[in-house]
Design a protein around this motif. Structure first.
Motif, PDB file in Angstrom:
ATOM      1  N   HIS A 160       0.874  -1.163   0.000  1.00  0.00           N
ATOM      2  CA  HIS A 160       0.000   0.000   0.000  1.00  0.00           C
ATOM      3  C   HIS A 160       0.915   1.217   0.000  1.00  0.00           C
ATOM      4  O   HIS A 160       1.648   1.459   0.961  1.00  0.00           O
ATOM      5  CB  HIS A 160      -0.881  -0.033   1.261  1.00  0.00           C
ATOM      6  N   LEU A 161       0.885   1.962  -1.105  1.00  0.00           N
ATOM      7  CA  LEU A 161       1.867   3.036  -1.269  1.00  0.00           C
ATOM      8  C   LEU A 161       1.789   4.082  -0.166  1.00  0.00           C
ATOM      9  O   LEU A 161       2.812   4.658   0.220  1.00  0.00           O
ATOM     10  CB  LEU A 161       1.668   3.704  -2.633  1.00  0.00           C
ATOM     11  N   GLY A 162       0.591   4.325   0.362  1.00  0.00           N
ATOM     12  CA  GLY A 162       0.441   5.366   1.359  1.00  0.00           C
ATOM     13  C   GLY A 162       1.009   5.033   2.715  1.00  0.00           C
ATOM     14  O   GLY A 162       1.207   5.938   3.543  1.00  0.00           O
ATOM     15  N   SER A 163       1.277   3.753   2.974  1.00  0.00           N
ATOM     16  CA  SER A 163       1.747   3.393   4.315  1.00  0.00           C
ATOM     17  C   SER A 163       2.986   2.504   4.316  1.00  0.00           C
ATOM     18  O   SER A 163       3.387   2.019   5.365  1.00  0.00           O
ATOM     19  CB  SER A 163       0.615   2.698   5.101  1.00  0.00           C
ATOM     20  N   TRP A 164       3.599   2.264   3.146  1.00  0.00           N
ATOM     21  CA  TRP A 164       4.839   1.464   3.126  1.00  0.00           C
ATOM     22  C   TRP A 164       5.906   2.171   3.976  1.00  0.00           C
ATOM     23  O   TRP A 164       6.441   1.610   4.921  1.00  0.00           O
ATOM     24  CB  TRP A 164       5.319   1.278   1.689  1.00  0.00           C
ATOM     25  N   ARG A 165       6.212   3.378   3.618  1.00  0.00           N
ATOM     26  CA  ARG A 165       6.937   4.292   4.510  1.00  0.00           C
ATOM     27  C   ARG A 165       6.110   5.563   4.513  1.00  0.00           C
ATOM     28  O   ARG A 165       6.173   6.375   3.603  1.00  0.00           O
ATOM     29  CB  ARG A 165       8.369   4.543   4.020  1.00  0.00           C
ATOM     30  N   LYS A 166       5.321   5.691   5.545  1.00  0.00           N
ATOM     31  CA  LYS A 166       4.227   6.670   5.568  1.00  0.00           C
ATOM     32  C   LYS A 166       4.757   8.077   5.325  1.00  0.00           C
ATOM     33  O   LYS A 166       5.763   8.486   5.885  1.00  0.00           O
ATOM     34  CB  LYS A 166       3.486   6.597   6.901  1.00  0.00           C
ATOM     35  N   GLY A 167       4.034   8.801   4.452  1.00  0.00           N
ATOM     36  CA  GLY A 167       4.387  10.179   4.175  1.00  0.00           C
ATOM     37  C   GLY A 167       5.185  10.383   2.911  1.00  0.00           C
ATOM     38  O   GLY A 167       5.374  11.523   2.481  1.00  0.00           O
ATOM     39  N   LEU A 168       5.654   9.298   2.290  1.00  0.00           N
ATOM     40  CA  LEU A 168       6.448   9.445   1.075  1.00  0.00           C
ATOM     41  C   LEU A 168       5.558   9.744  -0.127  1.00  0.00           C
ATOM     42  O   LEU A 168       4.460   9.207  -0.259  1.00  0.00           O
ATOM     43  CB  LEU A 168       7.248   8.173   0.788  1.00  0.00           C
ATOM     44  N   THR A 169       6.058  10.592  -1.017  1.00  0.00           N
ATOM     45  CA  THR A 169       5.372  10.876  -2.269  1.00  0.00           C
ATOM     46  C   THR A 169       5.804   9.855  -3.329  1.00  0.00           C
ATOM     47  O   THR A 169       6.702   9.042  -3.110  1.00  0.00           O
ATOM     48  CB  THR A 169       5.731  12.283  -2.765  1.00  0.00           C
ATOM     49  N   TYR A 170       5.165   9.919  -4.514  1.00  0.00           N
ATOM     50  CA  TYR A 170       5.582   9.048  -5.612  1.00  0.00           C
ATOM     51  C   TYR A 170       7.066   9.245  -5.920  1.00  0.00           C
ATOM     52  O   TYR A 170       7.800   8.274  -6.163  1.00  0.00           O
ATOM     53  CB  TYR A 170       4.780   9.359  -6.882  1.00  0.00           C
ATOM     54  N   LEU A 171       7.522  10.498  -5.917  1.00  0.00           N
ATOM     55  CA  LEU A 171       8.919  10.778  -6.256  1.00  0.00           C
ATOM     56  C   LEU A 171       9.859  10.248  -5.184  1.00  0.00           C
ATOM     57  O   LEU A 171      10.938   9.724  -5.495  1.00  0.00           O
ATOM     58  CB  LEU A 171       9.114  12.284  -6.454  1.00  0.00           C
ATOM     59  N   GLU A 172       9.475  10.369  -3.927  1.00  0.00           N
ATOM     60  CA  GLU A 172      10.312   9.837  -2.844  1.00  0.00           C
ATOM     61  C   GLU A 172      10.295   8.311  -2.858  1.00  0.00           C
ATOM     62  O   GLU A 172      11.326   7.666  -2.602  1.00  0.00           O
ATOM     63  CB  GLU A 172       9.816  10.383  -1.503  1.00  0.00           C
ATOM     64  N   LEU A 173       9.141   7.743  -3.156  1.00  0.00           N
ATOM     65  CA  LEU A 173       9.071   6.284  -3.292  1.00  0.00           C
ATOM     66  C   LEU A 173       9.960   5.802  -4.432  1.00  0.00           C
ATOM     67  O   LEU A 173      10.588   4.744  -4.333  1.00  0.00           O
ATOM     68  CB  LEU A 173       7.623   5.854  -3.543  1.00  0.00           C
ATOM     69  N   ALA A 174      10.038   6.576  -5.508  1.00  0.00           N
ATOM     70  CA  ALA A 174      10.880   6.197  -6.647  1.00  0.00           C
ATOM     71  C   ALA A 174      12.353   6.126  -6.254  1.00  0.00           C
ATOM     72  O   ALA A 174      13.127   5.388  -6.874  1.00  0.00           O
ATOM     73  CB  ALA A 174      10.687   7.191  -7.786  1.00  0.00           C
ATOM     74  N   GLU A 175      12.736   6.855  -5.227  1.00  0.00           N
ATOM     75  CA  GLU A 175      14.118   6.839  -4.762  1.00  0.00           C
ATOM     76  C   GLU A 175      14.393   5.681  -3.801  1.00  0.00           C
ATOM     77  O   GLU A 175      15.520   5.190  -3.727  1.00  0.00           O
ATOM     78  CB  GLU A 175      14.457   8.158  -4.059  1.00  0.00           C
ATOM     79  N   GLN A 176      13.371   5.230  -3.080  1.00  0.00           N
ATOM     80  CA  GLN A 176      13.593   4.260  -2.011  1.00  0.00           C
ATOM     81  C   GLN A 176      13.060   2.858  -2.316  1.00  0.00           C
ATOM     82  O   GLN A 176      13.722   1.861  -1.992  1.00  0.00           O
ATOM     83  CB  GLN A 176      12.947   4.768  -0.710  1.00  0.00           C
ATOM     84  N   LEU A 177      11.868   2.767  -2.921  1.00  0.00           N
ATOM     85  CA  LEU A 177      11.227   1.471  -3.091  1.00  0.00           C
ATOM     86  C   LEU A 177      11.977   0.537  -4.044  1.00  0.00           C
ATOM     87  O   LEU A 177      12.173  -0.639  -3.706  1.00  0.00           O
ATOM     88  CB  LEU A 177       9.781   1.672  -3.558  1.00  0.00           C
ATOM     89  N   PRO A 178      12.408   0.993  -5.236  1.00  0.00           N
ATOM     90  CA  PRO A 178      13.075   0.048  -6.144  1.00  0.00           C
ATOM     91  C   PRO A 178      14.319  -0.598  -5.540  1.00  0.00           C
ATOM     92  O   PRO A 178      14.549  -1.799  -5.730  1.00  0.00           O
ATOM     93  CB  PRO A 178      13.430   0.922  -7.358  1.00  0.00           C
ATOM     94  N   ALA A 179      15.101   0.175  -4.809  1.00  0.00           N
ATOM     95  CA  ALA A 179      16.325  -0.372  -4.216  1.00  0.00           C
ATOM     96  C   ALA A 179      15.996  -1.448  -3.189  1.00  0.00           C
ATOM     97  O   ALA A 179      16.657  -2.497  -3.136  1.00  0.00           O
ATOM     98  CB  ALA A 179      17.139   0.754  -3.569  1.00  0.00           C
ATOM     99  N   TYR A 180      14.958  -1.200  -2.374  1.00  0.00           N
ATOM    100  CA  TYR A 180      14.593  -2.179  -1.352  1.00  0.00           C
ATOM    101  C   TYR A 180      14.061  -3.459  -1.981  1.00  0.00           C
ATOM    102  O   TYR A 180      14.444  -4.568  -1.599  1.00  0.00           O
ATOM    103  CB  TYR A 180      13.550  -1.586  -0.402  1.00  0.00           C
ATOM    104  N   VAL A 181      13.169  -3.307  -2.946  1.00  0.00           N
ATOM    105  CA  VAL A 181      12.565  -4.480  -3.581  1.00  0.00           C
ATOM    106  C   VAL A 181      13.629  -5.299  -4.309  1.00  0.00           C
ATOM    107  O   VAL A 181      13.633  -6.535  -4.254  1.00  0.00           O
ATOM    108  CB  VAL A 181      11.439  -4.047  -4.541  1.00  0.00           C
TER     109      VAL A 181
END
Length: 633
Positions: A160-181
């Motif tokens: 759930h994008l809104g609560s994976w790391r709460k408060g992150l925007t799409y752009l911030e998720l683009a910096e953090q999520l791909p590396a973790y996955v």
């Protein structure tokens, strides 16, 4: 004089009314277009077009006219109202003001809006994408089109994008999520619905803006950045899609022009009692166009690699969650919703034809036949189906005290009875860790040592069982709390003993699965699996082998009892050396490390003359532990 409809004609809408327009969003909704004026030349503005055939009058209102309605005109013979407004551009907020047949007025958002205001606001927003995909994105799409997804590894991280790391925007998720996955080794992410929805607690499953990404996290182009960032790391993107029902918010789709337009007029077919929502009128051509266009839109415009269709069972059955007398049989007297079946076939067939490599996935909770069979074979045409039976059976088994598991041994073997009737994904999804069901860790009885050990064993069983894997966020590090979209994940525990061991195990299994085709290549073929011992209920232990087309064999054992078996007898399909490639009890996974098969396990040939006779061996199996052995020859 310029074109008052912004280059829209009745001819453009013929496909919409006949059910054949699969890109209806290009004609309806708001679009910045240039029209030619005989006196002033080319002029730029926005065309607004909305389907409201039973309205007396329709106006468009927005911040360009101080929210005072400007009349739209009926495009003759179409049921569509349209107008073109000079100087109106991207970022303009607007709504439609619709006069019903009884004279009353109601404000509505645009069903085809491609952007919408951040809740609690709900205005539609004029949007045109200027996003330019990079060269590597085309390489991803080309590779996708050549991939046999059924014989490839598919390990899915649902979030759930809104609560994976709460408060992150799409752009911030683009910096953090791909590396973790990528670090975890997953091949795909699956996003719970990203479409615009007013109520956070619906998690996106009650959609009011089917063409608009959720503005809470950014713009549509920001979402494209996230998709491209994931693709750049080799990670596919699956989007949850909800074509079965929609909420009753009075400013959205419901009773759009004062009549049941998008929903079925008969409440026995047009309302979903479980969720207090409306059900689409699947047999209406314009609604079919709305839905198939929406599915193609996310795949075509946002490069989604797959759509997971939510609540398919609620679409397939006319009596779904309805008592006797509260539903209307089909024309043959049956309970199947023939219009919904036709729609699903239409959507699946069209998307597979239009977008090479796309995958359609059904969350279907019954035994409806042929969900993943091709449409020309009488099936629904999905690529995969969630195996809800496997999930329910295995979680029931997991919740038992080990002493009682022997009496429920078949809970873990029954799935093999129907394992190849469909192409399955094995889901441990968000639905299993909310609303009092407890987290995966807290489903398991007894103390922490047993909880963590049993969970590691279960995951080793899941990752080696036929089918693709899906795990919901937080369960990869054994979060203790139920998921709560308001709180986000408890990231502070992921490095603690036990929790970190589970996360390291998931990472290792994803790596092993990628390296060894036997663990994924024949997930959908019976040749890829054989039981070694399916009936050892006395020891709460299961053993089987996985195979690929080229002769690789991996033996998998899962012990769900708290007793160690340092000399567990098995029969293996080939004589010779078998090397341990995984033990869930290893120290690196916060296990004891006491029951390792350090030296290769030697399988001794049978003394019979039967060339197919299996060889005997003795394996060290830890308590509440899983072991994988690879045949070395």
């Amino acid at each position: 004089m310029h074109d008052k409809f912004g280059n829209l004609t009745g001819w453009d809408l013929e496909g919409f009314h006949s059910g054949g327009d699969t890109e209806a969003w290009r004609r309806l909704g708001s679009h910045v277009v240039t029209v030619h004026d005989d006196e002033r030349g080319d002029l730029t503005g926005t065309r607004f077009a909305v389907w409201a055939p039973n309205a007396r009058r329709v106006q468009v209102m927005g911040d360009f006219n101080w929210w005072q309605g400007d009349d739209m005109e009926f495009v003759p013979g179409t049921g569509v109202w349209a107008t073109w407004k000079e100087g109106v551009g991207v970022g303009t907020q607007y709504k439609y003001k619709i006069q019903h047949g009884d004279g009353s007025w109601q404000e509505k958002v645009d069903p085809y809006a491609r952007f919408a205001d951040t809740p609690p606001g709900n205005a539609s927003i004029v949007w045109e994408s200027d996003y330019e995909w990079g060269a590597s994105e085309q390489e991803w799409l080309d590779k996708r089109s050549q991939t046999n997804v059924y014989e490839s590894q598919m390990s899915i991280y649902e979030l759930h994008l809104g609560s994976w790391r709460k408060g992150l925007t799409y752009l911030e998720l683009a910096e953090q999520l791909p590396a973790y996955v990528k670090w975890q080794g997953y091949t795909h992410v699956e996003f719970m619905p990203v479409m615009s929805h007013p109520f956070t607690g619906s998690w996106g499953y009650q959609v009011t803006g089917y063409f608009a990404p959720d503005a809470r996290l950014g713009t549509p182009d920001d979402f494209r950045v996230l998709v491209e960032a994931l693709h750049a790391e080799g990670i596919g993107v699956i989007l949850d899609w909800v074509p079965g029902h929609f909420p009753k918010d009075d400013w959205a789709l419901g009773r759009f022009d004062g009549t049941a337009l998008y929903e079925h007029a008969d409440p026995r077919q047009g309302e979903q009692p479980d969720w207090g929502t409306y059900v689409f009128n699947f047999g209406r051509n314009e609604v079919k166009c709305f839905l198939v266009s929406n599915a193609l839109y996310w795949v075509q415009q946002f490069h989604a690699d797959a759509l997971r269709v939510d609540a398919v069972a609620s679409m397939l059955y006319l009596d779904y969650s309805r008592a006797e007398g509260e539903w209307v049989p089909n024309k043959y007297g049956g309970r199947e919703n023939l219009d919904a079946i036709d729609l699903l076939r239409y959507v699946n067939k069209h998307l597979y034809a239009r977008t090479p490599g796309v995958v359609m996935i059904a969350e279907e909770s019954t035994s409806f036949g042929g969900v993943t069979k091709p449409t020309n074979w009488g099936g629904l045409g999905f690529g995969f189906k969630w195996n809800m039976g496997w999930m329910n059976d295995s979680l029931r088994y997991l919740s038992l005290d080990p002493i009682y598991r022997q009496y429920h041994h078949n809970d873990m073997t029954f799935a093999m009875v129907y394992a190849y009737s469909e192409n399955f994904i094995l889901p441990i999804s968000h639905d299993e860790v909310v609303h009092g069901k407890g987290s995966m860790l807290n489903k398991i009885p007894q103390d922490d040592w047993r909880k963590f050990a049993t969970l590691r064993t279960f995951y080793s069983f899941m990752w080696s069982f036929p089918g693709k894997q899906l795990l919901f966020m937080g369960q990869e590090f054994a979060e203790r709390a139920e998921w709560n979209e308001q709180e986000g994940l408890e990231w502070w525990v992921d490095s603690l003993p036990g929790h970190n061991g589970v996360r390291q195990l998931i990472r290792t299994m994803n790596e092993l699965q990628a390296i060894h085709p036997a663990l994924h290549q024949l997930d959908c073929e019976p040749e890829g699996f054989r039981w070694m011992n399916a009936n050892d209920a006395a020891h709460n232990t299961y053993s089987y082998v996985r195979l690929d087309r080229d002769g690789e064999i991996i033996a998998c054992l899962a012990n769900f009892s708290s007793e160690p078996y340092p000399e567990y007898s098995v029969f293996l399909p080939k004589a010779g050396a078998w090397r341990q490639i995984l033990s869930t009890d290893a120290v690196e996974f916060d296990g004891t490390g006491l029951y390792e098969n350090v030296e290769p396990v030697i399988a001794v040939p049978s003394e019979t003359d039967d060339p197919d006779a299996w060889a005997s061996a003795t394996v060290s199996v830890p308590p509440m532990g899983g072991v994988w052995l690879r045949y070395e020859g």
